[in-house]
Design an enzyme around this catalytic site. Structure first.
Site, PDB file in Angstrom:
ATOM      1  N   ALA A   1      -3.476   1.513  12.508  1.00  0.00           N
ATOM      2  CA  ALA A   1      -4.890   1.457  12.127  1.00  0.00           C
ATOM      3  C   ALA A   1      -5.625   0.306  12.797  1.00  0.00           C
ATOM      4  CB  ALA A   1      -5.026   1.333  10.622  1.00  0.00           C
TER       5      ALA A   1
ATOM      6  N   ARG B   1       2.512   8.184   6.878  1.00  0.00           N
ATOM      7  CA  ARG B   1       2.797   8.170   8.313  1.00  0.00           C
ATOM      8  C   ARG B   1       4.269   7.850   8.565  1.00  0.00           C
ATOM      9  NH1 ARG B   1      -0.881   3.581  10.212  1.00  0.00           N
ATOM     10  NH2 ARG B   1      -0.276   2.837   8.146  1.00  0.00           N
TER      11      ARG B   1
ATOM     12  N   THR C   1       3.974   1.497  -0.888  1.00  0.00           N
ATOM     13  CA  THR C   1       4.701   1.491  -2.162  1.00  0.00           C
ATOM     14  C   THR C   1       3.833   2.092  -3.271  1.00  0.00           C
ATOM     15  OG1 THR C   1       5.778  -0.533  -1.426  1.00  0.00           O
ATOM     16  CG2 THR C   1       5.999  -0.002  -3.743  1.00  0.00           C
TER      17      THR C   1
ATOM     18  N   PHE D   1      -3.444  -0.508   7.028  1.00  0.00           N
ATOM     19  CA  PHE D   1      -4.061  -1.830   6.868  1.00  0.00           C
ATOM     20  C   PHE D   1      -5.181  -1.809   5.827  1.00  0.00           C
ATOM     21  CE2 PHE D   1      -2.226  -2.406  11.272  1.00  0.00           C
ATOM     22  CZ  PHE D   1      -1.197  -3.230  10.838  1.00  0.00           C
TER      23      PHE D   1
ATOM     24  N   LYS E   1       0.818  -1.214   0.000  1.00  0.00           N
ATOM     25  CA  LYS E   1       0.000   0.000   0.000  1.00  0.00           C
ATOM     26  C   LYS E   1       0.853   1.264   0.000  1.00  0.00           C
ATOM     27  CE  LYS E   1      -2.647   0.136   3.512  1.00  0.00           C
ATOM     28  NZ  LYS E   1      -1.753   0.867   4.431  1.00  0.00           N
TER      29      LYS E   1
ATOM     30  N   PHE F   1       3.758  -8.467  -9.074  1.00  0.00           N
ATOM     31  CA  PHE F   1       4.905  -9.287  -8.652  1.00  0.00           C
ATOM     32  C   PHE F   1       5.392 -10.084  -9.857  1.00  0.00           C
ATOM     33  CE2 PHE F   1       3.460  -8.170  -4.518  1.00  0.00           C
ATOM     34  CZ  PHE F   1       4.440  -8.503  -3.592  1.00  0.00           C
TER      35      PHE F   1
ATOM     36  N   TRP G   1       6.892  -0.809  -8.435  1.00  0.00           N
ATOM     37  CA  TRP G   1       7.937  -1.398  -7.590  1.00  0.00           C
ATOM     38  C   TRP G   1       9.208  -1.615  -8.414  1.00  0.00           C
ATOM     39  CZ3 TRP G   1      11.134  -5.624  -7.250  1.00  0.00           C
ATOM     40  CH2 TRP G   1      11.718  -5.868  -5.989  1.00  0.00           C
TER      41      TRP G   1
ATOM     42  N   LYS H   1       6.663  -6.634  10.821  1.00  0.00           N
ATOM     43  CA  LYS H   1       6.043  -5.928   9.705  1.00  0.00           C
ATOM     44  C   LYS H   1       7.048  -5.174   8.831  1.00  0.00           C
ATOM     45  CE  LYS H   1       2.450  -2.457   8.805  1.00  0.00           C
ATOM     46  NZ  LYS H   1       3.258  -1.285   8.453  1.00  0.00           N
TER      47      LYS H   1
END
Length: 559
Positions: free
Chosen positions: A276, A97, A76, A304, A74, A384, A412, A108
């Site tokens: 979150a 954030r 990214t 999240f 998210k 991916f 990415w 994480k």
């Protein structure tokens, strides 16, 4: 396939510009940037005040499906979209954030994006950055110290030591501190009582910093914090302890948003960091509202999945700050669809179109939920290398069947060049004027009804269940004048239910409310559901085991 560099290797190779140059791109003069080294700076309160009359740009929310071990990306995508919008000629700022140290050393990882869609300096951002979290921790614990000190010196306010509700905090995952007994050791150390620690990102001081509009508002909200109750159950406020002034002093610099840059030298505001799953999950109102005065587009994220982050972004942050989002992006991956469809992590590399189709129910639920807020949405498929054409097409077909569009994004691997299609779609949605944003429930609705509304309309559960003591507490707060506040659900991020192992799109489940906490300064009521913890623990093999300094003195292992 070429060798894939790690996030930290890519970040280390970044060709950063002086932070004054980044500020100049969005009209911030050098004298209003307070530099922390060469590549990060705080933006002065004077400058923020000076742009309040500017026209607002368009606000874009990036949210996601429920997180899985497969990874969604998210942040990214948020960073990539900001770069993509700048690439197609729009003036865009990213607002995200700050990272908490707990997850960095836990499981994480960091919060600076990944691959060629990152915010830099990545190492600084994921460690101490500009000290904001330390300031929040210190201000919070100053209040804790003042409470016990007041009781020690005679307890003039008549605090019932059994009803001290203000816990301590630290920015680390430490399950051993969840429940403690403090003031042991005899008369000199005070009166023993039960206490405990939360993680800093769950602190009400963090929420207050992120929802305050300026220092005056910050100090008032700090004073409004309820720290304890007397024997007659009347509240004791932080201002009764004369704590609000000193806490505001500690937070003076932390209130100023941090300016950094993306790998493509575009501006990013990184400020505040409530989780979150246990807090309200959005960056600061000051950062977002200031960015809107300086850019055509502001891309922000909520933590999240959309059931937690987006719901709180809409129902708490937008409600409180008067924000009107123009569009939303829902991030999903083929890998996560397969996991939601029952595939194990070790088998995600194998093509499985049926599992993708089955797992899309989770994505569909989030699309429906965003619609309930009246905000137009598009799905970003974060690509991916292992994704196959058939799997990608299955996702696109599913989203089309829901009446929306899914766009493949390769930011990415390719940076802004890989996300142009999404940037163009977001512009079209935002410029269409289709957003009819409205929160899910009105202020006047009773607190337990607000909880049930979220349970039934967002989680698709049958009802919230709670002991009489919890319901009585909510009623008491309503009678005390807090019934108009929104609710902040603390719940597992992994499922629409309170069972983290229940993936997909479950329906009909009950949501047990374990505890409720009033954040009177922040302006919401925290609803703790199921087994979720406000102080996380570390996993069996924490990430910290792989973090070290190499021979050149550079950090390895952060991600």
């Amino acid at each position: 396939m070429a060798e894939v560099k790690s996030d930290i290797e890519i970040a280390r190779a970044a060709k950063k510009k002086q932070i004054q140059e980044i500020g100049a791109k969005i009209g911030i003069p050098t004298e209003h940037l307070l530099p922390y080294g060469h590549d990060k700076a705080k933006i002065s309160a004077e400058f923020i005040k000076s742009v309040k009359g500017n026209k607002d740009g368009k606000l874009i929310l990036v949210t996601a499906i429920n997180p899985t071990p497969a990874g969604e990306g998210k942040t990214t995508t948020t960073v990539g979209l900001g770069d993509g919008l700048n690439r197609i000629g729009k003036k865009a700022i990213v607002c995200i954030r700050e990272a908490s140290l707990g997850p960095n050393f836990g499981v994480k990882g960091g919060a600076a994006g990944g691959g060629y869609a990152q915010v830099v300096p990545m190492e600084d951002m994921n460690l101490h950055f500009t000290g904001d979290f330390h300031a929040i921790t210190t201000a919070h614990n100053l209040l804790s110290a003042l409470i016990d000190n007041h009781i020690y010196w005679g307890n003039e306010l008549g605090i019932d030591t059994r009803r001290v509700v203000w816990r301590r905090v630290m920015d680390m995952n430490d399950r051993a501190l969840r429940e403690i007994i403090c003031s042991l050791g005899g008369v000199a150390n005070g009166f023993p009582r039960e206490a405990g620690f939360d993680i800093t990102v769950a602190s009400e001081v963090m929420a207050i910093l992120c929802l305050s509009t300026d220092l005056k508002d910050l100090e008032k909200r700090l004073g409004d914090i309820i720290v304890a109750y007397r024997r007659d159950k009347s509240p004791v406020y932080a201002r009764d302890l004369k704590a609000d002034g000193a806490m505001a002093v500690l937070l003076k610099d932390a209130m100023q948003p941090n300016l950094v840059q993306t790998l493509e030298n575009n501006p990013a505001f990184v400020h505040g960091g409530p989780f979150a799953n246990i807090a309200h999950g959005c960056n600061s109102v000051v950062a977002t509202t200031t960015a809107l005065k300086l850019a055509d587009y502001v891309v922000t994220e909520a933590g999240f999945g959309a059931d937690l982050g987006a719901e709180k972004f809409f129902d708490i942050k937008c409600r409180k700050a008067g924000l009107k989002p123009a569009a939303a992006v829902i991030v999903a991956t083929v890998r996560a669809m397969k996991m939601n469809g029952g595939v194990k992590k070790e088998d995600l590399g194998k093509e499985n179109v049926e599992a993708v189709k089955k797992g899309c129910a989770n994505l569909g639920r989030h699309i429906e939920n965003i619609r309930q807020f009246g905000v137009p949405a598009v799905v970003a498929i974060n690509h991916f290398y292992s994704d196959t054409d058939a799997e990608i097409q299955a996702m696109k077909d599913y989203v089309a069947s829901m009446g929306e569009e899914a766009i493949l994004c390769k930011h990415w691997a390719k940076g802004s060049a890989g996300i142009e299609d999404l940037a163009n779609k977001v512009v079209a949605l935002a410029e269409s004027g289709a957003s009819q944003f409205a929160p899910l429930y009105p202020d006047a609705m009773p607190l337990f009804e607000k909880i049930n509304t979220i349970v039934q309309r967002i989680y698709r559960g049958s009802e919230a269940i709670a002991d009489k003591s919890v319901r009585d507490q909510l009623k008491a707060w309503e009678e005390a004048g807090y019934g108009h506040l929104p609710v902040c659900m603390a719940k597992t991020q992994y499922s629409f239910s309170t069972d983290p192992n229940l993936r997909g799109a479950p329906t009909g489940h009950t949501v047990p409310v374990r505890e409720v906490r009033l954040s009177a300064g922040a302006g919401f009521v925290v609803i703790i559901c199921g087994e979720v913890m406000t102080m996380p623990g570390l996993p069996k093999a924490p990430s910290s085991e792989k973090i070290f300094l190499n021979e050149a003195g550079q950090i390895e292992g952060l991600f």
